[in-house]
Design a protein around this motif. Structure first.
Motif, PDB file in Angstrom:
ATOM      1  N   LEU A 117       0.319  -1.233   0.105  1.00 16.76           N
ATOM      2  CA  LEU A 117       0.092   0.410   0.322  1.00 16.76           C
ATOM      3  C   LEU A 117       1.101   1.165  -0.101  1.00 16.76           C
ATOM      4  O   LEU A 117       1.530   1.026   0.677  1.00 16.76           O
ATOM      5  CB  LEU A 117      -1.064  -0.433   1.461  1.00 16.76           C
ATOM      6  CG  LEU A 117      -1.827  -1.013   1.589  1.00 16.76           C
ATOM      7  CD1 LEU A 117      -2.951  -1.125   2.320  1.00 16.76           C
ATOM      8  CD2 LEU A 117      -2.814  -1.211  -0.018  1.00 16.76           C
ATOM      9  N   GLY A 118       0.451   2.058  -0.769  1.00 14.83           N
ATOM     10  CA  GLY A 118       1.420   3.531  -1.129  1.00 14.83           C
ATOM     11  C   GLY A 118       0.454   4.774  -0.355  1.00 14.83           C
ATOM     12  O   GLY A 118      -0.065   5.358  -0.150  1.00 14.83           O
ATOM     13  N   GLY A 174     -12.971  -1.438  -9.528  1.00 12.68           N
ATOM     14  CA  GLY A 174     -12.044  -2.111  -8.414  1.00 12.68           C
ATOM     15  C   GLY A 174     -10.780  -2.679  -9.656  1.00 12.68           C
ATOM     16  O   GLY A 174      -9.453  -2.651  -8.490  1.00 12.68           O
ATOM     17  N   ALA A 175     -10.455  -1.532 -10.079  1.00 13.39           N
ATOM     18  CA  ALA A 175      -8.746  -1.886 -10.798  1.00 13.39           C
ATOM     19  C   ALA A 175      -8.243  -1.018  -9.777  1.00 13.39           C
ATOM     20  O   ALA A 175      -8.359  -0.424  -9.113  1.00 13.39           O
ATOM     21  CB  ALA A 175      -8.434  -0.795 -12.770  1.00 13.39           C
ATOM     22  N   ALA A 176      -6.472  -1.349 -10.270  1.00 15.17           N
ATOM     23  CA  ALA A 176      -6.018  -0.722  -9.009  1.00 15.17           C
ATOM     24  C   ALA A 176      -5.044   0.144  -9.460  1.00 15.17           C
ATOM     25  O   ALA A 176      -4.996   0.297 -10.810  1.00 15.17           O
ATOM     26  CB  ALA A 176      -4.488  -1.860  -8.699  1.00 15.17           C
ATOM     27  N   LEU A 177      -4.800   1.435  -8.923  1.00 17.34           N
ATOM     28  CA  LEU A 177      -4.074   2.668  -9.676  1.00 17.34           C
ATOM     29  C   LEU A 177      -2.316   2.253  -8.765  1.00 17.34           C
ATOM     30  O   LEU A 177      -2.810   2.325  -7.561  1.00 17.34           O
ATOM     31  CB  LEU A 177      -4.535   4.151  -9.201  1.00 17.34           C
ATOM     32  CG  LEU A 177      -4.031   5.078  -9.723  1.00 17.34           C
ATOM     33  CD1 LEU A 177      -3.724   5.364 -10.781  1.00 17.34           C
ATOM     34  CD2 LEU A 177      -4.713   6.388  -9.141  1.00 17.34           C
ATOM     35  N   ARG A 183       3.462   1.082  -5.922  1.00 15.48           N
ATOM     36  CA  ARG A 183       2.622   0.759  -4.300  1.00 15.48           C
ATOM     37  C   ARG A 183       0.657   0.730  -5.200  1.00 15.48           C
ATOM     38  O   ARG A 183       1.150   1.960  -5.798  1.00 15.48           O
ATOM     39  CB  ARG A 183       3.203   1.158  -3.873  1.00 15.48           C
ATOM     40  CG  ARG A 183       4.587   0.321  -3.035  1.00 15.48           C
ATOM     41  CD  ARG A 183       5.084   1.698  -1.296  1.00 15.48           C
ATOM     42  NE  ARG A 183       5.662   2.720  -1.742  1.00 15.48           N
ATOM     43  CZ  ARG A 183       5.538   3.709  -0.408  1.00 15.48           C
ATOM     44  NH1 ARG A 183       4.686   3.052   0.853  1.00 15.48           N
ATOM     45  NH2 ARG A 183       5.435   4.479  -0.472  1.00 15.48           N
ATOM     46  N   LEU A 184       0.276   0.677  -4.058  1.00 14.39           N
ATOM     47  CA  LEU A 184      -0.891   0.879  -4.839  1.00 14.39           C
ATOM     48  C   LEU A 184      -1.634   1.955  -3.983  1.00 14.39           C
ATOM     49  O   LEU A 184      -1.014   2.258  -2.921  1.00 14.39           O
ATOM     50  CB  LEU A 184      -2.037  -0.032  -3.902  1.00 14.39           C
ATOM     51  CG  LEU A 184      -3.808  -0.342  -4.076  1.00 14.39           C
ATOM     52  CD1 LEU A 184      -3.949  -0.383  -6.194  1.00 14.39           C
ATOM     53  CD2 LEU A 184      -4.115  -1.269  -3.591  1.00 14.39           C
ATOM     54  N   ILE A 185      -1.906   2.988  -5.168  1.00 12.67           N
ATOM     55  CA  ILE A 185      -2.317   4.441  -4.673  1.00 12.67           C
ATOM     56  C   ILE A 185      -3.793   4.739  -4.614  1.00 12.67           C
ATOM     57  O   ILE A 185      -4.285   5.636  -4.036  1.00 12.67           O
ATOM     58  CB  ILE A 185      -1.544   5.568  -5.184  1.00 12.67           C
ATOM     59  CG1 ILE A 185      -1.676   5.192  -6.468  1.00 12.67           C
ATOM     60  CG2 ILE A 185      -0.083   4.887  -4.893  1.00 12.67           C
ATOM     61  CD1 ILE A 185      -0.908   6.560  -6.980  1.00 12.67           C
ATOM     62  N   GLY A 186      -4.540   3.726  -5.482  1.00 13.80           N
ATOM     63  CA  GLY A 186      -6.177   3.795  -5.717  1.00 13.80           C
ATOM     64  C   GLY A 186      -7.038   3.070  -5.516  1.00 13.80           C
ATOM     65  O   GLY A 186      -6.095   1.929  -6.248  1.00 13.80           O
TER      66      GLY A 186
END
Length: 275
Positions: A117-118, A174-177, A183-186
Motif C-alpha cells: 500500500l502506498g 475495482g481496478a488498481a491505481l 505501490r497501490l495508491i487507489g
C-alpha cells in the motif's frame, strides 16, 4: 456490469517494464478478477444487476482483497481469478459506505504476492501511474493523474481529494491505481468527465478512491464489517451514473423506483448524463 467480452488495451498505451522502477509483472499479478452473483430479489439487483464483474487487489498474504464496494454489495457468491487461471471463492467482509471501499476474503490459497500500500505517498496532478484491471499488461494502461479535488454526489458521498486519471480505463471498477514506485495508491470507482475550467474541453477520466483513506477504517472493517444499507441502489456505466440513497420511510422507496420524484424529495437521486 458483467464482463464477458475479450478485450485488450492498445499496445501503445500499455505499461512497459523499461519505464518502471519496479517489477511490473509482479505488481500486476496482485490484481484479480472479481465476479459476484447477487440474488434477484436483492435491493440492488434491478440497478446494479445480479451478475457483476470487475477487479480486486490482493493486499495481504492471508488473502485479503480490496475492491470497490458496489461490486460486492449484497453478493451471494464471489469468485476471484488470477492471470494464471487460478480461481477461488471469496467472502464479503465489509463495505464502507463513506469511502466506497469493499473487502473480500479469499477462501482458498492464492500463490501470489500482495501489492504494498502506498501509504504516505504524495499523489498530485501530473504524476505518472498505471491503471490496471485483472489480466496483466494486456489489461493495464499507462495513465497520468490529471487532478486531485473534491468529488461530491447527491447521495451523500463525498471524497475531499479524489484522484482523477486519464486516459480512462474501460473496466475501471475495482481496478488498481499503481504509483511510480509499484505501490497501490487507489482503487478505481467511476468513469466521469472532467475539465480544469475555462474553455478546456471535457475529457473522459476515471475517479479513483485514494488508498490513504483505508488505514483509519481498516481495523473496524475487519472487526465489525459495515452494514449494507437496503436503500442503496445504483447504476455505473459509460453513459449514466444514477444512485438512489436513503429511501424515505414515507414512501419506502417506491417513488424512487419510478424515477427522480418530481413533486417531493423524500428519495434523493443523483444523475449525470454524458452528451
Amino acid at each position: 456490469m458483467s464482463r464477458t467480452v475479450d478485450w485488450e488495451i492498445p499496445g501503445e498505451i500499455q505499461p512497459k517494464q523499461a519505464d518502471c522502477a519496479f517489477d511490473l509483472d509482479r505488481a500486476l499479478s496482485a490484481v484479480l478478477g472479481l465476479r459476484a452473483t447477487v440474488p434477484e430479489d436483492a435491493s440492488t439487483a434491478g440497478t446494479l444487476g445480479t451478475e457483476r464483474a470487475g477487479s480486486g487487489v490482493l493486499i495481504r498474504e492471508d488473502g485479503l482483497v480490496l475492491t470497490i464496494g458496489y461490486l460486492v454489495t449484497e453478493a451471494e457468491t464471489i469468485w476471484l481469478t488470477s492471470e494464471d487461471g487460478g480461481a477461488v471463492q471469496g467472502h464479503v467482509l465489509a463495505y464502507d459506505q463513506e469511502t466506497g471501499f469493499g473487502l473480500v476474503q479469499a477462501l482458498g490459497r492464492m500463490k501470489l504476492s500482495p501489492v504494498d500500500l502506498g501509504i504516505g505517498v504524495r499523489v498530485g496532478a501530473g504524476d505518472r501511474a498505471i491503471m490496471a484491471a485483472e489480466g496483466g499488461r494486456r489489461h493495464a494502461l499507462s495513465a497520468r493523474v490529471v487532478a486531485r479535488q473534491e468529488f461530491a454526489g447527491y447521495w451523500e458521498y463525498v471524497l475531499d481529494r479524489a484522484i482523477f486519471t486519464a486516459p480512462a480505463h474501460p473496466f475501471w471498477g475495482g481496478a488498481a491505481l499503481i504509483g511510480g514506485d509499484g505501490r497501490l495508491i487507489g482503487i478505481g470507482s467511476l468513469h466521469v468527465q472532467h475539465a480544469n475550467g475555462g474553455r478546456e474541453l471535457r475529457r473522459d477520466v476515471n475517479m479513483v478512491v485514494p488508498i490513504e483513506l483505508l488505514p483509519p477504517i481498516l481495523d473496524d472493517m475487519l472487526t465489525y464489517g459495515r452494514p449494507e444499507p437496503d436503500c442503496v441502489q445504483g447504476i455505473v456505466s459509460l453513459q449514466y451514473v444514477k444512485i438512489r440513497l436513503r429511501a424515505s420511510p414515507v414512501c419506502g422507496g417506491r417513488c424512487g423506483q419510478e424515477g427522480p420524484p418530481a413533486a417531493r424529495s423524500c428519495c434523493r437521486w443523483y444523475g449525470t448524463r454524458r452528451p
